[in-house]
Design a protein around this motif. Structure first.
Motif, short mmCIF file in Angstrom:
data_model
loop_
_atom_site.label_atom_id
_atom_site.label_comp_id
_atom_site.label_asym_id
_atom_site.label_seq_id
_atom_site.Cartn_x
_atom_site.Cartn_y
_atom_site.Cartn_z
N GLN C 342 0.84 -1.21 0.00
CA GLN C 342 0.00 0.00 0.00
C GLN C 342 0.87 1.25 0.00
O GLN C 342 0.55 2.24 -0.66
CB GLN C 342 -0.92 -0.01 1.21
CG GLN C 342 -2.00 -1.07 1.10
CD GLN C 342 -2.65 -1.37 2.44
OE1 GLN C 342 -2.20 -0.91 3.48
NE2 GLN C 342 -3.69 -2.17 2.41
N ARG C 345 2.06 1.61 -3.48
CA ARG C 345 1.00 2.08 -4.36
C ARG C 345 0.77 3.57 -4.16
O ARG C 345 0.64 4.33 -5.12
CB ARG C 345 -0.29 1.29 -4.08
CG ARG C 345 -1.24 1.31 -5.25
CD ARG C 345 -2.53 0.60 -4.93
NE ARG C 345 -2.32 -0.69 -4.31
CZ ARG C 345 -3.05 -1.16 -3.31
NH1 ARG C 345 -4.05 -0.44 -2.83
NH2 ARG C 345 -2.81 -2.34 -2.78
N LEU C 346 0.76 3.97 -2.91
CA LEU C 346 0.56 5.40 -2.62
C LEU C 346 1.66 6.22 -3.26
O LEU C 346 1.40 7.25 -3.88
CB LEU C 346 0.54 5.61 -1.10
CG LEU C 346 0.29 7.04 -0.64
CD1 LEU C 346 -1.16 7.40 -0.86
CD2 LEU C 346 0.65 7.21 0.82
N LYS C 349 1.57 5.42 -7.45
CA LYS C 349 0.32 5.58 -8.22
C LYS C 349 -0.47 6.80 -7.82
O LYS C 349 -1.35 7.23 -8.56
CB LYS C 349 -0.55 4.33 -8.04
CG LYS C 349 -0.01 3.14 -8.77
CD LYS C 349 -1.03 2.04 -8.82
CE LYS C 349 -0.51 0.85 -9.60
NZ LYS C 349 -1.34 -0.33 -9.37
N ILE C 350 -0.21 7.36 -6.66
CA ILE C 350 -1.00 8.51 -6.24
C ILE C 350 -0.13 9.76 -6.13
O ILE C 350 -0.34 10.75 -6.80
CB ILE C 350 -1.74 8.22 -4.92
CG1 ILE C 350 -2.68 7.04 -5.12
CG2 ILE C 350 -2.51 9.46 -4.45
CD1 ILE C 350 -3.29 6.51 -3.87
N VAL C 351 0.91 9.68 -5.30
CA VAL C 351 1.71 10.87 -5.06
C VAL C 351 2.46 11.30 -6.32
O VAL C 351 2.45 12.48 -6.69
CB VAL C 351 2.69 10.63 -3.88
CG1 VAL C 351 3.59 11.83 -3.71
CG2 VAL C 351 1.92 10.36 -2.62
N LEU C 354 0.20 12.84 -9.04
CA LEU C 354 -0.31 14.12 -8.56
C LEU C 354 0.79 15.17 -8.58
O LEU C 354 0.55 16.34 -8.91
CB LEU C 354 -0.88 13.97 -7.14
CG LEU C 354 -2.29 13.41 -7.04
CD1 LEU C 354 -2.69 13.26 -5.60
CD2 LEU C 354 -3.28 14.32 -7.76
#
Lengths: 399, 161, 370
Positions: C342, C345-346, C349-351, C354
């Motif tokens: 996780q 992934r954070l 795929k997210i930070v 963004l």
């Protein structure tokens, strides 16, 4: 296969020994793991580190001497084990219906209070091991309040040794109902706090959802009982299926999960805390007055006062203590709903003052068995919430 | 006699050695050689449907029964569908302490059978991993047998330094 | 391209004195104040959050001083504890790892300004040890060195749990360094510099603080910084319930203390970077840098006024840092921990996306404004 693995470095497995002294394997259990990176490929569970010969102990003492040993089975909810054992002995004696109603209600109250305390401990430990130490301390505070109630009844917090064959050790203290009301008001505030802190916490959700899941069919085949079974969607609770004590007369709901994963287990436990509070409150409202002990001196000792005043009472004291309660030849199995699942006592008597066999069906023995099945193929980190939600209690699993 | 006992007697015939009902618990005693078929039938039949093997243990009747039925392996079955329970007992002789493993019938049987082996020395034939579970491999004897001396000392194990 | 201002100016002695004073100040702040006191703050704050009384056992003649004596008892305990090296461990590396962990946390502070520039008796004092024009790059570079400490410590311990911890550190730090660099690109675009003093001066106007110009960048940076710090919820490399203590399982005594210190110092550094980049550095809202110096000048005369302004600015900076440390600890004591995948992934795929989006957006807005 073996050679191929050795040639290809990427697929070499890492062998890891988790426990018996590992921070997460409380209750002392050992996992033998084979890891592919972070994924668990193979998992073997080894228990028995807390084995202390419960059955052999019981077989070599009188029927009443087994009570302190039963305390130490699931030590987080000792009164429930006391009750289960007492019910089994009463069934063998054939005096189940003669136990006074007041005793039955107080037993129910104690069972539910200890269920709450056990769930608090379990959920608290789970949050602790997921790194949320603050939530753990909150849970512990709620549990301490509940234990204070148990302490006010029987003088002990953990190993209560409160129930007797045919009755109780003592009556409820003065002002118990008021104290319960006060503590439950606080506990409800705590409950809402846990709910806010965890149920919608994204990290907590990610850690619990879809981990340690088990299908309905597997859960049944593995003889899961208690919250773990209900989380898998099976509607089985001994309190409803085979009502004992006062559960027939109180109104409560059994929470049922759908997915069987750790998060559902958490939700089921949270809801059960609330239901337990409901049961205790109803029991206190309906609490009959009257004696707390069976009126049969050969089962339950006459009061201390009588023992020192009347000859026959004193003889019964002597007989019951030295020879033990005389239980007729036979066998009985009593199932009760422990916090972890079905706590069953299978007693065999060959007549006389000692049990011929005193078998307890430990719910978390069956649950722990399946942990390898639930964790294989998942991440190493998933073992922690799964193990916590299984709620292995070493005393009960290893006996 | 209870409904389940009648049913068992009817369907299993000669496999049922005896049956009794005590304190509301229905019990059937089943012959050792027919046990696996009987247990399978109990699990699968629509009238019995014992999908849970709640408990498995053994009792040692040392000194109170003849030696060829000294042990009894006891199954406590529960059916979710019918909400009924049944106790199944299988007598085991002292000379041949072995029964069939039910690990293929209920997954739960695995560890419970290992515990019975550990405590009573009854072998479950066909079990995938017949090892001690609560005690250690070097333990001598089977402690829940009635002829196991409670004062018996176990040899020291472990590294010699 | 190279800026020589940090090198000794022609009048050597004042520069040398200034440099020594600054280094001494930062060193005392970090090693003397923050490293030990944060241990106490953490205990006291967690106790406060958890309805406990907290550290209050250590006492001298019955005086506990709010548990402050625990600092002394901890230090004493760690000093006299056996320095354990497991059998089969790589001894030199086992020794080296804690040093590699603690040094970057210390030296990263060299480029963080804790005040502006002040004229004292004709000598310009610049409250930063090394006013590098690539300041942020230097911080990234040094911070990535800290990874080696943990990875080497995990490998050298000859313990499976340490190794797993070391691997997790490696993966986590690498992933988040990439993202962290990108989250700050927006800030560099807005202020047009990598030099922390320049960025600091640019935030003189309250409404031009980094938090207002780069809100998304700020949130992303905080996530990355927490991950770099390896504390809950990103403490998977040392997750005590999974990996016992991760890469420092086999460390004891002073070497353990050094890992511990490195963690706290990193937290101070993170708080300082946050303040320098997003919270106006040493500036007091609505009071300009020169304004304060002038006001103090009226009161105490030009030189002493500058000293007074300097002290006030430094105090403001450290107060902001302490506030951020408290917030970081608040996060640490509130949240459970992520799982390894996780965290990854954070990060990826997210930070990371963004952060890239933030760069594009910032660029577009800058273009539009111009």
């Amino acid at each position: 296969m073996e050679n191929k693995n050795r040639l290809d470095l990427n697929t070499e497995l890492m062998v890891l020994n988790m426990g018996p002294s590992h921070p997460a394997t409380h209750g002392t259990v050992r996992f033998f793991l084979k890891l592919d990176g972070e994924k668990v490929v193979h998992m073997e569970t080894e228990i028995g580190y807390l084995h202390r010969g419960f059955e052999k102990h019981c077989e070599n003492g009188t029927w009443t001497q087994a009570f302190p040993f039963t305390d130490r089975l699931n030590y987080c909810s000792a009164p429930q084990n006391n009750v289960a054992y007492a019910l089994a002995v009463e069934k063998l004696l054939g005096v189940t219906d003669k136990v006074p109603p007041r005793a039955v209600y107080i037993r129910t109250i104690m069972c539910e209070l200890s269920r709450m305390a056990d769930h608090y401990t379990n959920l608290g430990a789970a949050t602790l091991e997921l790194g949320a130490l603050t939530a753990f301390i909150y849970f512990v505070e709620a549990r301490e309040l509940t234990w204070d109630l148990i302490e006010s009844v029987c003088g002990a917090r953990l190993t209560s040794n409160y129930i007797r064959v045919g009755g109780l050790a003592s009556d409820l203290p003065e002002g118990f109902a008021a104290r319960v009301k006060e503590v439950f008001a606080k506990n409800r505030v705590f409950w809402d706090e846990f709910d806010k802190l965890l149920t919608h916490n994204r990290i907590f959700l990610d850690r619990m959802r879809d981990t340690g899941g088990i299908s309905r069919a597997d859960a049944i085949s593995y003889a899961f009982t208690g919250p773990c079974l209900r989380a898998a969607g099976v509607e089985y609770d001994v309190r409803k299926a085979f009502p004992y004590l006062a559960y027939r007369d109180v109104d409560f709901d059994i929470p049922i999960g759908t997915t069987g994963d750790n998060f559902d287990r958490y939700l089921v436990r949270m809801e059960e805390i609330k239901q337990s509070m409901r049961i205790v409150e109803q029991c206190l409202l309906q609490l009959p007055s009257g004696p707390i002990n069976i009126n049969d001196a050969s089962v339950r000792n006459p009061s201390k006062e009588d023992g020192k005043t009347y000859m026959e009472s004193m003889i019964f004291h002597f007989k019951n203590t030295i020879e033990g309660i005389q239980v007729p030849k036979g066998e009985a199995y009593v199932a009760t709903e422990g916090t972890n699942g079905e706590v069953g006592f299978y007693l065999v008597s060959q007549g006389g003052g000692k049990p011929w066999k005193c078998r307890v069906r430990p719910p978390c023995f069956a649950l722990t068995q399946a942990i390898g099945h639930m964790c294989t193929g998942h991440y190493l980190s998933d073992i922690i919430p799964t193990f916590d939600m299984i709620n292995l209690i070493g005393g009960e699993c290893d006996r | 006699m209870g409904r389940l006992i009648d049913l068992c007697k009817q369907k299993l015939g000669g496999a049922v050695l005896s049956a009794h009902e005590q304190h509301g618990d229905e019990t059937v005693v089943i012959r050792k050689d027919a046990m696996l078929t009987a247990l399978r039938w109990l699990r699968d039949d629509n009238d019995t449907k014992f999908d849970f093997m709640m408990d498995l243990t053994a009792v040692d009747y040392f000194g109170t029964r003849p030696r060829d039925e000294r042990f009894e392996v006891v199954y406590h079955l529960f059916s979710l569908t019918h909400n009924h329970r049944l106790r199944v007992k299988i007598p085991v002789a002292e000379a041949d302490p072995a029964v069939e493993s039910a690990a293929t019938v209920w997954k739960a049987a695995d560890w419970f059978e290992r515990e019975v082996w550990d405590m009573y020395g009854i072998v479950f034939k066909g079990h995938p991993n017949m090892k001690r579970i609560l005690l250690y491999e070097e333990f001598e004897g089977h402690p829940l047998r009635k002829d196991y001396n409670i004062r018996k000392r176990q040899p020291l194990i472990g590294p010699e330094n | 391209m190279f800026d020589y201002t940090y090198l000794p100016s022609p009048n050597l002695i004042p520069s040398l004195v200034e440099m020594m004073l600054k280094i001494m100040f930062i060193f005392t702040m970090n090693m003397g104040v923050f490293a030990p006191v944060l241990g106490w703050v953490e205990r006291k704050q967690s106790a406060l959050m958890q309805d406990r009384i907290g550290a209050n056992r250590a006492d001298i003649f019955g005086f506990t001083l709010f548990g402050l004596l625990h600092i002394a008892s901890d230090a004493l305990k760690l000093l006299v504890k056996e320095d354990f090296i497991p059998r089969g461990a790589d001894k030199p590396l086992h020794y080296l790892a804690p040093f590699i962990a603690v040094v970057p946390a210390l030296v990263a502070f060299a480029v963080i300004p804790f005040g502006g520039k002040y004229m004292l008796w004709g000598h310009e004092a610049n409250l930063v040890i090394a006013d590098l024009n690539v300041g942020m790059l230097y911080i990234f570079a040094v911070a990535s060195l800290a990874t080696y400490g943990a990875v080497i410590g995990g490998w050298a311990s000859n313990n499976s749990w340490s190794l797993l911890g070391g691997l997790r550190v490696g993966a986590q730090m690498l992933s988040y360094e990439v993202a962290m660099g990108l989250t700050l690109v927006g800030i560099f675009m807005v202020y047009g510099s990598l030099q922390l003093t320049t960025i600091g001066m640019a935030q003189e106007n309250f409404f031009r603080w980094g938090i207002f110009l780069q809100p998304l960048g700020f949130i992303l940076f905080i996530a990355c910084a927490l991950a770099e710090n390896k504390r809950t919820p990103f403490d998977i490399p040392e997750a005590e319930s999974e990996l016992i203590a991760g890469y420092f399982t086999e460390y004891s005594g002073l070497k353990f203390a050094m890992f511990w210190m490195a963690e706290f110092l990193e937290m101070v550094t993170i708080a300082a970077v946050l303040v320098a980049l997003f919270f106006g550095g040493w500036h007091i809202p609505f009071i300009t840098h020169q304004g304060l110096i002038d006001a103090m000048g009226h009161l105490f005369g030009p030189n002493f006024g500058a000293i007074a302004a300097m002290l006030i600015h430094a105090a403001v900076f450290w107060i902001k840092v302490v506030a951020w440390i408290v917030i970081l600890m608040l996060i640490r004591w509130s949240l459970p921990r992520f799982r390894f995948d996780q965290v990854m992934r954070l990060g990826w795929k997210i930070v990371l996306p963004l952060a890239l989006m933030n760069i594009v957006l910032t660029g577009l807005i800058i273009l539009a404004v111009r």
